[in-house]
Design an enzyme around this catalytic site. Structure first.
Site, PDB file in Angstrom:
ATOM      1  N   LYS A  39       0.844  -1.204   0.000  1.00 33.19           N
ATOM      2  CA  LYS A  39       0.000   0.000   0.000  1.00 33.19           C
ATOM      3  C   LYS A  39       0.878   1.253   0.000  1.00 33.19           C
ATOM      4  CE  LYS A  39      -0.239  -0.210   5.054  1.00 33.19           C
ATOM      5  NZ  LYS A  39      -1.064  -0.582   6.220  1.00 33.19           N
ATOM      6  N   ARG A 136     -10.620  -0.122  14.817  1.00 29.58           N
ATOM      7  CA  ARG A 136     -10.584   0.646  13.567  1.00 29.58           C
ATOM      8  C   ARG A 136     -11.604  -0.024  12.651  1.00 29.58           C
ATOM      9  NH1 ARG A 136      -4.213   1.476  12.095  1.00 29.58           N
ATOM     10  NH2 ARG A 136      -4.752  -0.341  10.850  1.00 29.58           N
ATOM     11  N   TYR A 266      15.765  30.231   7.539  1.00 30.57           N
ATOM     12  CA  TYR A 266      14.724  31.075   8.119  1.00 30.57           C
ATOM     13  C   TYR A 266      14.819  31.170   9.640  1.00 30.57           C
ATOM     14  CZ  TYR A 266      12.393  30.399   3.581  1.00 30.57           C
ATOM     15  OH  TYR A 266      12.079  30.362   2.253  1.00 30.57           O
ATOM     16  N   MET A 314      11.248  24.219   2.234  1.00 29.55           N
ATOM     17  CA  MET A 314      10.450  23.374   1.340  1.00 29.55           C
ATOM     18  C   MET A 314      11.318  22.553   0.387  1.00 29.55           C
ATOM     19  SD  MET A 314       7.359  24.422  -1.256  1.00 29.55           S
ATOM     20  CE  MET A 314       6.415  25.276  -0.025  1.00 29.55           C
TER      21      MET A 314
END
Ligand SMILES: *Cc1c(COP(=O)(O)O)cnc(C)c1O
Length: 374
Positions: A39, A136, A266, A314
């Site tokens: 998956k 679940r 940053y 990013m």
């Protein structure tokens, strides 16, 4: 110093031989049939090729979450049995049935939809999923008797064929898992009493396949282990006899000599405390490098380990390499096989407060996968 091929900025190398060897190892260890879970694009490794490698290693069935993933395997030329177990409400199973996809069934509605997708001469193969405690998906305990009876009726009508019963552990503790296993055995008995004769039963994912022999039941459903990663906090891949299949690397995009006090990335969370060299690594959180690992993740360049300096952006981050001889184009390994000197996916997981599953699964679409055999 290893350099990347010209023009390659970043890539994930996928060692298909490692996937094949890991499946073979888990088959031998568990003496069980292996359902290889591919998956989420094969946990980020590329589903079709991971599936083919797992089959070459002796897996006899493939597992995915949803039908779209199962159909993608068929389009990729995989004709082995595939089971899909997570379905949107109201999903039609017609296309899945036409492609021979086996369905994990968690409730009565899904069972009826599966039966509706049968053709005149071919029942739809289903695996009934029992909720033994994870809370679940899976058939709720209160609905189990009704769903079993309905499955037996539809099987007599030739609409479905119940080929399997399965469940999934919480991995909370050995005693919790054994309690789930006991509930599963009760379910198996109840299914037999209404005439169901599933020939496979599977409850163990990688952790239980390795650590809980009584849960193997002749068939294990393994994901993370086939990619060579450990499901345990306290044991490495190598300690489990597994080889990590993914290496994530990039090429140093630039280097800069800077003076003491220079701020980096940053927010200037990092400032050089001396004259030093900064190397720019062209992978960022868009590529799946977790921003939470800012200031903590480690990379390997030329056999030396360096820590991320300041915030991961990013598309890029910076490492402070001191006076090491690092130049543009040099290979930067974020993670790979630690027995070969690379940091481990587990190191990034720890640095980001998550698990290795998330590290490999979230590698972004912008990172080309290059499959190799070794
Ligand atoms: C993802 C998944 C697995 C595989 O788990 P691993 O811990 O990666 O081995 C097995 N079964 C189900 C139902 C899953 O969702």
């Amino acid at each position: 110093m290893t350099r990347l091929p010209d023009g390659v900025m970043r890539e994930a190398i996928i060692d298909l031989s490692a996937i094949e060897a890991n499946v073979r190892h888990l088959r031998r260890l568990t003496e069980s049939e292996v359902i290889a879970v591919v998956k989420a694009d094969g946990y980020g490794h590329g589903a079709v090729r991971a599936a083919a490698a797992a089959l070459a290693g002796g897996a006899t069935r493939l597992g995915v979450a949803d039908i779209g993933e199962a159909l993608a395997l068929r389009r990729g030329g995989i004709d082995a049995p595939v089971i899909a177990w997570l379905h949107a409400p109201g999903t039609s199973f017609d296309e899945a049935a036409a492609h021979g996809i086996e369905l994990g069934i968690s409730n009565g509605d899904q069972l009826l939809s599966a039966a509706a997708a049968a053709s005149a001469d071919r029942p739809v193969k289903v695996h009934l999923k029992l909720d033994t405690g994870l809370s679940r998906s899976g058939i709720a305990p209160a609905e189990q008797a009704m769903v079993f009876a309905e499955a037996a009726r539809l099987e007599r009508l030739g609409r479905v064929s119940v080929v399997g019963l399965f469940s999934h552990f919480s991995n909370t503790s050995k005693s919790e898992d054994l309690a789930q296993l006991a509930r599963f055995h009760e379910g198996v008995t109840a299914a037999a009493l209404v005439g169901l004769r599933p020939h496979v039963r599977h409850i163990a994912a990688t952790a239980a396949a390795i650590d809980l022999p009584e849960a193997r039941l002749g068939c294990v459903r393994v994901g993370i282990g086939i990619y060579g990663l450990s499901p345990f906090d306290d044991r490495s891949s190598a300690e489990l006899g597994l080889r990590p299949a993914m290496t994530l690397r990039g090429a140093v995009a630039s280097t800069r000599r800077v003076g003491p006090g220079t701020g980096v990335s940053y927010g200037f969370d990092y400032r050089a405390d001396r004259e030093t060299t900064l190397a720019l690594v062209p992978l960022g959180y868009a590529d799946g490098v977790p921003r939470q690992a800012s200031g903590r993740g480690t990379v390997s360049i030329g056999g030396q380990t360096f820590t991320v300096a300041g915030r991961i952006a990013m598309d890029q981050f910076v490492v402070d390499v001191g006076d090491a001889a690092v130049s543009v184009g040099d290979e930067v390994t974020l993670f790979g096989d630690p027995t070969l000197g690379a940091p481990a996916a587990d190191d990034w997981a720890r640095a980001a407060g998550t698990i290795n599953y998330e590290i490999v699964t979230r590698i972004g679409a912008r990172v080309p996968r290059r499959q190799v055999t070794t």
